[in-house]
Design a protein around this motif. Structure first.
Motif: not given
Lengths: 271, 294
Positions: A244-271
């Motif tokens: 139940l803890l993982a499910l909401p994020i998994i659902v969001a990830y399934a829908v916005f997968q591309r955005h998740f990956i791009q966002s995290m990669a860009s935050s990594g690049l700047k951090g």
């Protein structure tokens, strides 16, 4: 197909399986009667919802889901609103202390959180915010990362647009939220996803400032359930909480997968 | 349509910038600047929040240097990093290298590698606790099926931190795959083709074409996993509570226990301050080394 390429496919498929299988096993285990969990492989062995029913009887899991949603939604809204405002001023206005402020923001982004953890806890105690959702939301309303992201996005918008809006009598806040923000949707998505996900998954800070079970967020409640005696060593029930803890994020990830990956990669690049 | 000379955009507008900045400035003052100053004040005091603060001079700092358990927790954290960082770089680089080839289903592979990155560390730890189980854990069941001796993943004090480092690698590697892939994609394929024609070996191609392209990424991966590793907390908190024999007691877990197990606010603030300085110095050294290399 060339031999090396086949080799690549086998390795990649093996890696994929290693990332997917543990979560699949976890889900399967929660649907399996306790006695059969030890022997689980790939296929379900007897289907039951008992673990979820038991979980709901033991801990206020529904309440924790609601708390997590409230905290993540409010923090994200704050980070977007204040991030856009601060980013706009840094990008498009000239004022005394601008360079100093920019330096401070860069510093706060690279500053280890361990530096301020204990004093911030004491601050919560003195403000009497412990055991309130304010302790989870208010300190999380600003993010240096979001500010810098908006600053960069706004810099690429021509000054003429802002100037024309001012001539038309627009207030600065209207310029930010009605005229500029629609032009920087990618920055909004990136800051929104990162903030929501970090808030949803954060566990250390809630463990420190919340003791009342009714006010706990999901990661905290589930972590305490995992280490405490309440689950009475029933594995299926524990893992049901994790699902139940993982499910909401998994659902969001399934829908916005591309955005998740791009966002995290860009935050990594700047951090 | 550029009629007006562009002046107004960046011109000072009186108090307006400060008014728009005020929510951030207030927040910065209260939750960042004040706590930094306060943590220095706390370092010279003894305080349990309830009774009045007591000035103790350098006692906290002296205690820190004599606190064996704290230094053990720092060493544990370093042990974690020594396993975690190289493993992370090698696996991420290998997976990124495969993904950079012309292959089908690249999106699918990328998405599955990235899945653990977005999921809570609490969930990942709970699942891996089962994988690492001594009797019924999947890994030991597999070892026994292969007629190999089982491993005490979490109950052996030498092994436990390594097991946690492996799990952390599994959780984070997807992010670094994406970062390396971005670096690799900046290299035009024609470079490799030209090198091939010139008769460069695979190693030479890697050393002189690939490595320079991913050098900035390597630095970033090292820094990000150092900062992440120094924050190691929830994994040992759930899996081992710092045991066996304090072998997985991370520095962050130790500070947490000092502060919220024993309410030693002065001392735990001193630990936090010292530990933050340690992190910043390690990152600064990494930066220097990488800059020298390139």
């Amino acid at each position: 197909m060339k031999a090396p390429k086949l080799f690549f496919y086998i390795l990649l498929a093996g890696a994929s399986l290693s990332f997917l299988y543990p979560f699949y096993w976890m889900l399967l285990a929660t649907l399996t009667p306790e006695a059969q969990i030890g022997a689980l492989g790939f296929l379900p062995a007897g289907l039951t919802m008992d673990n979820y029913q038991l979980l709901a009887d033991k801990i206020p899991i529904g309440r924790a889901l609601l708390n997590s949603f409230i905290v993540a939604a409010l923090s994200t809204t704050g980070v977007l609103v204040f991030g856009a405002m601060t980013g706009y001023v840094l990008a498009k206005m000239r004022f005394a202390g601008r360079n100093l402020l920019f330096f401070i923001i860069i510093f706060t982004m690279s500053m280890p959180f361990q530096l301020t953890l204990i004093p911030n806890y004491i601050l919560m105690v003195e403000l009497r915010w412990t055991d309130t959702l304010a302790a989870l939301v208010i300190p999380a309303l600003n993010s240096a990362f979001a500010i810098l992201l908006f600053r960069q996005a706004f810099q690429s918008i021509p000054d003429d647009l802002i100037h024309a809006a001012r001539v038309d009598g627009c207030s600065e806040l209207r310029i930010i939220f009605q005229i500029l923000l629609p032009n920087v949707i990618p920055a909004v998505i990136t800051a929104g996803i990162i903030t929501f996900m970090n808030s949803w998954n954060d566990v250390l800070w809630p463990l420190i400032v919340i003791r009342n079970e009714q006010l706990m967020t999901m990661p905290q409640l589930v972590a305490l359930f995992a280490v405490g005696g309440r689950s009475e060593a029933q594995l299926g029930v524990k893992l049901a909480a994790a699902v139940l803890l993982a499910l909401p994020i998994i659902v969001a990830y399934a829908v916005f997968q591309r955005h998740f990956i791009q966002s995290m990669a860009s935050s990594g690049l700047k951090g | 349509m550029k009629i007006q000379v562009n002046k107004g955009g960046k011109k000072g507008r009186g108090l307006a910038p400060y008014i728009i900045l005020s929510p951030y400035l207030l927040h910065l003052l209260l939750f960042v600047l004040f706590p930094i100053v306060f943590s220095v004040v706390l370092a010279f005091h003894k305080w349990n929040i309830i009774s009045p603060m007591e000035y103790v001079g350098l006692d906290n700092i002296q205690r820190l240097f004599q606190d064996r358990l704290f230094w053990k927790s720092v060493l544990n954290t370093l042990k974690f990093l020594i396993v975690h960082i190289p493993l992370q770089i090698v696996i991420a680089l290998a997976l990124a290298y495969f993904l950079n080839e012309k292959i089908l289903m690249r999106g699918f592979f990328r998405a599955t590698f990235f899945l653990p990155v977005v999921i809570s560390g609490v969930v990942v730890t709970m699942v891996w606790q089962q994988l690492y189980g001594l009797e019924t854990g999947l890994l030991n069941r597999a070892l026994i099926a292969l007629h190999l001796p089982r491993v005490e993943w979490l109950s052996n004090p030498y092994m436990a931190m390594i097991s946690i480092a492996v799990m952390a690698t599994w959780k984070n590697v997807g992010l670094y795959v994406i970062l390396f892939l971005t670096g690799l994609q900046t290299v035009p394929r024609s470079y490799y083709e030209a090198a091939e024609v010139e008769g460069a070996s695979a190693w030479q191609q890697f050393r002189y074409i690939t490595l320079p392209a991913i050098n900035p990424t390597l630095f970033m991966v090292a820094v990000l996993s150092t900062i992440g590793g120094f924050s190691l907390f929830i994994e040992p908190y759930i899996m081992t509570d710092g045991g066996p024999l304090n072998s997985t007691l991370s520095a962050m877990l130790y500070i947490y226990k000092q502060a919220f197990g024993y309410y030693q606010m002065g001392y735990s603030a001193t630990l936090g301050l010292f530990f933050a300085l340690l992190i910043m110095s390690v990152v600064a050294v990494q930066k220097l080394v990488i800059e020298k290399e390139s």
